[in-house]
Design an enzyme around this catalytic site. Structure first.
Site, PDB file in Angstrom:
ATOM      1  N   ARG A 181     -12.909 -10.044  -0.230  1.00 33.64           N
ATOM      2  CA  ARG A 181     -11.808 -10.239  -1.184  1.00 33.64           C
ATOM      3  C   ARG A 181     -11.704  -8.993  -2.059  1.00 33.64           C
ATOM      4  NH1 ARG A 181     -13.830 -14.571  -3.934  1.00 33.64           N
ATOM      5  NH2 ARG A 181     -13.182 -15.998  -2.282  1.00 33.64           N
TER       6      ARG A 181
ATOM      7  N   GLU B  97      -8.041 -12.444  13.900  1.00 35.64           N
ATOM      8  CA  GLU B  97      -7.350 -13.723  13.781  1.00 35.64           C
ATOM      9  C   GLU B  97      -5.855 -13.567  14.025  1.00 35.64           C
ATOM     10  OE1 GLU B  97      -8.515 -14.813   9.830  1.00 35.64           O
ATOM     11  OE2 GLU B  97      -6.990 -13.585   8.869  1.00 35.64           O
TER      12      GLU B  97
ATOM     13  N   HIS C 110     -11.231  -8.504   6.844  1.00 37.70           N
ATOM     14  CA  HIS C 110     -12.446  -8.947   7.522  1.00 37.70           C
ATOM     15  C   HIS C 110     -13.097  -7.783   8.252  1.00 37.70           C
ATOM     16  CE1 HIS C 110     -10.884 -12.853   6.561  1.00 37.70           C
ATOM     17  NE2 HIS C 110      -9.830 -12.658   7.322  1.00 37.70           N
TER      18      HIS C 110
ATOM     19  N   HIS D 274      -4.641  -8.246   4.175  1.00 39.54           N
ATOM     20  CA  HIS D 274      -3.680  -9.320   4.365  1.00 39.54           C
ATOM     21  C   HIS D 274      -3.876 -10.426   3.335  1.00 39.54           C
ATOM     22  CE1 HIS D 274      -7.262 -10.590   6.642  1.00 39.54           C
ATOM     23  NE2 HIS D 274      -6.886 -11.837   6.372  1.00 39.54           N
TER      24      HIS D 274
END
Length: 324
Positions: A201, A123, A106, A181
């Site tokens: 992605r 996150e 991200h 991740h």
């Protein structure tokens, strides 16, 4: 609406079908749906097009956006309202991966604002259940240059240079922006993140749909967003002392504590913030002056900032406590 109407608020989960999703959110967390392959349950969301709707009490049927505009700092706290206005700052989810998720990352706040007019997406994950042998992918095995990364990307050998972490329930990970991740098959977890749905992605296991098409990759966007030399500090060690808040993650975007309860706990909100409780095991009651709310495993409740004192009643319960 008057301030005294505020009480512990629950929302209707927003369930998301995913190519990699499974049945655990229905079977283990009692999410009600006719959908199959449910990958995500968005518990509290202010993402455009996916705004949470209140499911309990006098405010039932109202959107989170409406609550923000009506109650402002009484809902999220004065300092949060000054920063975020009528935008709820966190996105709260449960995730079930029946198959491996794509390898992704991200962007940070600066890139996300510039490219997508969005927040970044810092996150954290708390593993609720993991099948034997399941894992998460977090970061590279060792430091890597962009040139070596691109060679592996082109050769479709990216997994060979990634770090696989075997996991079990209770394992906790902090995923900073830029960190590569993926959630591995067999893992169900709770996710706490900034309000953002921006994901780059970079590898999807060469999967194709029924028409032979692969999912979109974002390798050009990802290249200057990847952290190639990040510290190995993603796995979180934390205490599990009973009947008190144990610090797990504290960052500019959110603080998360672990609570394991077997009694009645008197709580005071001194944070100038809302508090969210995610029930990750067992059940509890949240008792405020205006209302008592039942909380089962897989449920989430939002306590407005204006609620300064409340009780948590539990016999054998694990909660995640989240605020800013």
């Amino acid at each position: 609406m008057k301030e005294e109407l505020l009480y512990p608020i629950k929302f209707t989960p927003i369930l998301k079908e995913k190519i990699w999703g499974g049945e655990k959110l229905k079977q283990l967390l009692n999410k009600q749906s006719n959908l199959s392959n449910i990958g995500e349950s968005w518990e509290i969301s202010d993402v455009e097009g996916d705004t949470s709707i209140v499911s309990n009490g006098e405010l039932k049927g109202k959107t989170l956006k409406t609550l923000l505009k009506t109650y402002q700092s009484n809902l999220i706290g004065e300092k949060n309202y000054k920063v975020f206005g009528d935008k709820f700052p966190l996105l709260i989810k449960f995730i079930d991966a029946k198959q491996d998720l794509s390898i992704q990352l991200h962007p940070n706040d600066e890139l996300a604002k510039k490219r997508h007019n969005s927040f970044g997406k810092t996150e954290m994950w708390y593993v609720m259940q993991a099948d034997e042998g399941s894992n998460l992918i977090i970061d590279f095995k060792e430091k890597i240059t962009p040139e070596v990364y691109l060679k592996h990307l082109e050769a479709k050998t990216l997994p060979s240079v990634l770090n696989f972490e075997n996991v079990t329930s209770g394992d906790t990970f902090f995923i900073e922006v830029g960190r590569v991740h993926a959630i591995g098959a067999g893992v169900m977890l709770a996710e706490i993140q900034q309000t953002s749905d921006i994901t780059y992605r970079i590898y999807d296991w060469n999967r194709v749909d029924a028409n032979g098409n692969g999912r979109e990759l974002h390798n050009d966007l990802a290249l200057d967003a990847i952290g190639f030399d990040m510290p190995n500090n993603f796995k979180i060690a934390y205490n599990k002392d009973k009947n008190q808040s144990n610090s797990m993650v504290s960052c500019p975007y959110f603080t998360t504590n672990y609570l394991e309860l077997d009694t009645v706990l008197d709580k005071e909100n001194t944070y100038d913030s809302f508090i969210i409780y995610m029930c990750v095991e067992g059940d509890a009651q949240i008792v405020s002056e205006n209302k008592t709310v039942e909380l089962q495993a897989g449920e989430t409740v939002l306590l407005p900032a204006a609620l300064k004192t409340f009780k948590i009643k539990a016999e054998s319960t694990k909660l995640l406590e989240v605020y800013i």
